[in-house]
Design an enzyme around this catalytic site. Structure first.
Site, PDB file in Angstrom:
ATOM      1  CE1 TYR A  66      -6.975   3.247  -0.778  1.00  0.00           C
ATOM      2  CE2 TYR A  66      -4.592   3.498  -0.574  1.00  0.00           C
ATOM      3  CZ  TYR A  66      -5.687   2.796  -1.043  1.00  0.00           C
ATOM      4  OH  TYR A  66      -5.508   1.639  -1.752  1.00  0.00           O
ATOM      5  CD  GLU A 109      -2.982  -0.750  -0.119  1.00  0.00           C
ATOM      6  OE1 GLU A 109      -3.093   0.408  -0.559  1.00  0.00           O
ATOM      7  OE2 GLU A 109      -3.577  -1.716  -0.629  1.00  0.00           O
ATOM      8  CG  ASP A 112      -8.198   3.300  -5.017  1.00  0.00           C
ATOM      9  OD1 ASP A 112      -9.426   3.266  -5.279  1.00  0.00           O
ATOM     10  OD2 ASP A 112      -7.394   2.443  -5.429  1.00  0.00           O
TER      11      ASP A 112
END
Length: 362
Positions: free
Chosen positions: A148, A65, A166
């Site tokens: 996020y 990520e 996203d």
């Protein structure tokens, strides 16, 4: 904003986020599609494996990520594989020297991520015993992890009910609800739509499913609506505007900055390098000497005296500005032990300085 009869209500959660639920779009329809059509990615545990008891490794989820922030899956894959071969655990990464990690990151861009990656790995390793927190709030206490990323890790690694938003999810939500208000102003509205669809069960698979849908079917151009599992529920498709969404507010023109980069080589083809200051753009990265980058006149003081030849320009675009570097080269007559072989150095540098090295080799 278009409001066909697809919403059956809105509610405000304890955090103040308004979630909007759809009467037609069903998370299970997307999960059924995902079970059959999910992407095989090196950091991912497939839905079948999860069903059979395999659990994602939070370290690998976190690492992927961080790498995927503002970067494509195609660009990240080789870096992720190289990192996990070299540093298979958060403890191994935390123990590695900064210079080795930054060199391995070179070319991936957005180098503040790499500096925060190092800080986060060391905090998790030394202060948390190598165990990543499993809630969004606790994850956001770690360096480099924002809303996020914390939601993605909480959902994917720990199956927490967390709303992941996203660019792919924004696009899917804007089309599903025919949201015509432009980004970034509509971001919280889209977050509300996404929250209304996030299921309490299989939240990790669902987060990856909606991202996969945006990446493979609900693409920016020419979405493949005919094979979309949510086509019957999609107001953007029904009204014929799906491929125009999401709308975006006009962007301001990026300024242009200029500077000078110096390539100093010895007879063996080795090159002078510097380590950029830890703070600031490209902090801590290996580079060639360069001036400040300015929109005004450039104060160009070379790293050593000599007759430099201008060999051309390098152009590079950062998030907030365009950069034009004039490249000046000096060939020394004596070898220098502290210089680094030019191709080796270029492979450890950020893209802008690799471009400088490539120009010097022509």
């Amino acid at each position: 904003m278009l409001y066909p009869d697809t919403t059956d209500g809105a509610k405000e959660d304890q955090g103040g986020l308004v979630t909007i639920t759809s009467a037609r779009a069903k998370p299970q329809d997307l999960l059924t599609w995902y079970d059959r059509h999910h992407r095989e990615l090196p950091w991912r545990v497939s839905p079948g494996a999860r069903k059979n008891g395999a659990a994602p490794d939070p370290y690998r989820v976190w690492l992927s990520e961080i790498m995927l922030q503002q970067t494509t899956v195609a660009a990240v894959t080789k870096y992720f594989l190289a990192f996990t071969r070299r540093w298979p655990t958060v403890h191994a990464l935390a123990a590695a020297p900064d210079e080795e990690i930054l060199a391995a990151w070179a070319g991936l861009g957005y180098y503040a991520r790499a500096r925060n990656l190092i800080k986060c790995a060391r905090m998790v390793s030394s202060e948390l015993g190598g165990v990543f927190p499993d809630t969004e709030a606790a994850l956001q206490e770690l360096p480099g992890i924002g809303p996020y990323t914390s939601a993605a890790i909480a959902a994917i690694a720990f199956d927490r009910k967390a709303t992941v938003l996203d660019g792919n999810v924004e696009r899917v939500m804007s089309r599903l609800h025919a949201e015509t208000a432009p980004l970034p102003g509509s971001k919280e509205t889209l977050r509300g739509y996404a929250a209304g669809l996030t299921p309490a069960q299989r939240s990790g698979d669902y987060a990856q499913a909606v991202m996969d849908l945006g990446a493979t079917i609900c693409t920016p151009r020419k979405p493949a609506c005919v094979i979309c599992p949510w086509r019957p529920a999609c107001d953007g498709h029904a009204t014929g505007i799906a491929d125009t969404l999401p709308r975006k507010a006009p962007k301001a023109a990026k300024p242009v900055r200029r500077g000078v980069a110096w390539v100093v080589t010895d007879p063996k083809g080795a090159i002078m390098t510097v380590r950029r200051p830890d703070k600031g753009l490209l902090g801590g990265m290996l580079a060639v000497p360069s001036s400040e980058w300015s929109e005004g006149p450039v104060d160009a003081k070379p790293p050593m005296p000599g007759e430099y030849a201008s060999i051309g320009e390098v152009r590079h675009t950062f998030t907030h500005f365009h950069l034009i570097l004039e490249v000046r080269q000096l060939a020394l007559r004596a070898t220098r032990d502290e210089f680094i072989d030019l191709p080796v150095a270029a492979g450890q540098m950020p893209t802008v300085f690799s471009k400088v090295c490539k120009l010097a080799r022509l």
